[in-house]
Design a protein around this motif. Structure first.
Motif, PDB file in Angstrom:
ATOM      1  N   HIS A  59      -5.826   2.069   8.897  1.00 31.67           N
ATOM      2  CA  HIS A  59      -6.673   0.875   8.878  1.00 31.67           C
ATOM      3  C   HIS A  59      -6.321  -0.024   7.687  1.00 31.67           C
ATOM      4  CE1 HIS A  59     -10.138  -1.655   9.587  1.00 31.67           C
ATOM      5  NE2 HIS A  59     -10.503  -1.484   8.323  1.00 31.67           N
ATOM      6  N   THR A  60      -6.154   0.575   6.506  1.00 38.19           N
ATOM      7  CA  THR A  60      -5.817  -0.193   5.301  1.00 38.19           C
ATOM      8  C   THR A  60      -4.428  -0.801   5.432  1.00 38.19           C
ATOM      9  OG1 THR A  60      -7.217   1.248   3.976  1.00 38.19           O
ATOM     10  CG2 THR A  60      -5.613  -0.096   2.784  1.00 38.19           C
ATOM     11  N   CYS A  61      -3.487  -0.042   5.994  1.00 36.28           N
ATOM     12  CA  CYS A  61      -2.135  -0.580   6.215  1.00 36.28           C
ATOM     13  C   CYS A  61      -2.199  -1.829   7.085  1.00 36.28           C
ATOM     14  CB  CYS A  61      -1.236   0.462   6.876  1.00 36.28           C
ATOM     15  SG  CYS A  61      -0.723   1.794   5.802  1.00 36.28           S
ATOM     16  N   ARG A  62      -2.991  -1.759   8.138  1.00 34.53           N
ATOM     17  CA  ARG A  62      -3.142  -2.895   9.041  1.00 34.53           C
ATOM     18  C   ARG A  62      -3.704  -4.103   8.288  1.00 34.53           C
ATOM     19  NH1 ARG A  62      -6.748  -0.860  12.765  1.00 34.53           N
ATOM     20  NH2 ARG A  62      -5.085   0.528  13.427  1.00 34.53           N
ATOM     21  N   GLN A  63      -4.710  -3.878   7.439  1.00 33.86           N
ATOM     22  CA  GLN A  63      -5.317  -4.970   6.673  1.00 33.86           C
ATOM     23  C   GLN A  63      -4.337  -5.598   5.684  1.00 33.86           C
ATOM     24  OE1 GLN A  63      -8.680  -2.896   4.964  1.00 33.86           O
ATOM     25  NE2 GLN A  63     -10.087  -3.907   6.392  1.00 33.86           N
ATOM     26  N   LEU A  64      -3.448  -4.769   5.121  1.00 34.07           N
ATOM     27  CA  LEU A  64      -2.508  -5.261   4.110  1.00 34.07           C
ATOM     28  C   LEU A  64      -1.186  -5.732   4.706  1.00 34.07           C
ATOM     29  CD1 LEU A  64      -3.156  -2.546   1.411  1.00 34.07           C
ATOM     30  CD2 LEU A  64      -3.872  -4.941   1.340  1.00 34.07           C
ATOM     31  N   GLY A  65      -1.038  -5.629   6.017  1.00 30.08           N
ATOM     32  CA  GLY A  65       0.186  -6.091   6.657  1.00 30.08           C
ATOM     33  C   GLY A  65       1.354  -5.135   6.508  1.00 30.08           C
ATOM     34  N   LEU A  66       1.052  -3.828   6.358  1.00 32.16           N
ATOM     35  CA  LEU A  66       2.093  -2.813   6.223  1.00 32.16           C
ATOM     36  C   LEU A  66       2.272  -2.083   7.544  1.00 32.16           C
ATOM     37  CD1 LEU A  66       0.877  -1.249   2.861  1.00 32.16           C
ATOM     38  CD2 LEU A  66       2.653  -2.977   3.163  1.00 32.16           C
ATOM     39  N   ASP A  67       3.380  -1.331   7.653  1.00 28.82           N
ATOM     40  CA  ASP A  67       3.564  -0.484   8.826  1.00 28.82           C
ATOM     41  C   ASP A  67       2.405   0.504   8.882  1.00 28.82           C
ATOM     42  OD1 ASP A  67       5.951  -1.686   9.535  1.00 28.82           O
ATOM     43  OD2 ASP A  67       7.171  -0.247   8.411  1.00 28.82           O
TER      44      ASP A  67
END
Length: 84
Positions: free
Chosen positions: A16-24
């Motif tokens: 979820h955090t990756c998605r928010q930060l624009g990471l894989d």
């Protein structure tokens, strides 16, 4: 200066955090080393996820974001021929 840097996580990052930060989207545990674009690494620094990086201390941020040497593309051994 390299646009790709390596950082070490101080806190785990979930999908979820990756998605928010624009990471894989993946699970990254504490201590994981990630190679990211400098802009993405700055986002993680601002959010407090990078080990040893204090957003208020420029020197600590620079030390925590280690440049990655990009290998030049291998040259082809066969000469290229122009298309007719």
């Amino acid at each position: 200066m390299s646009d790709i840097v390596k950082i070490t996580l101080a806190h785990p990052i979930g999908v979820h955090t990756c998605r928010q930060l624009g990471l894989d989207e993946a699970e990254h545990p504490v201590g994981a080393e990630l190679e990211l674009h400098r802009e993405q690494a700055h986002r993680l620094v601002s959010a407090g996820y990078v080990q040893g990086a204090n957003p208020a201390d420029f020197a600590s941020v620079q030390a925590a974001m280690r440049p990655v040497k990009v290998k030049p593309a291998a040259k082809s051994s066969t000469p290229s021929t122009p298309a007719s």
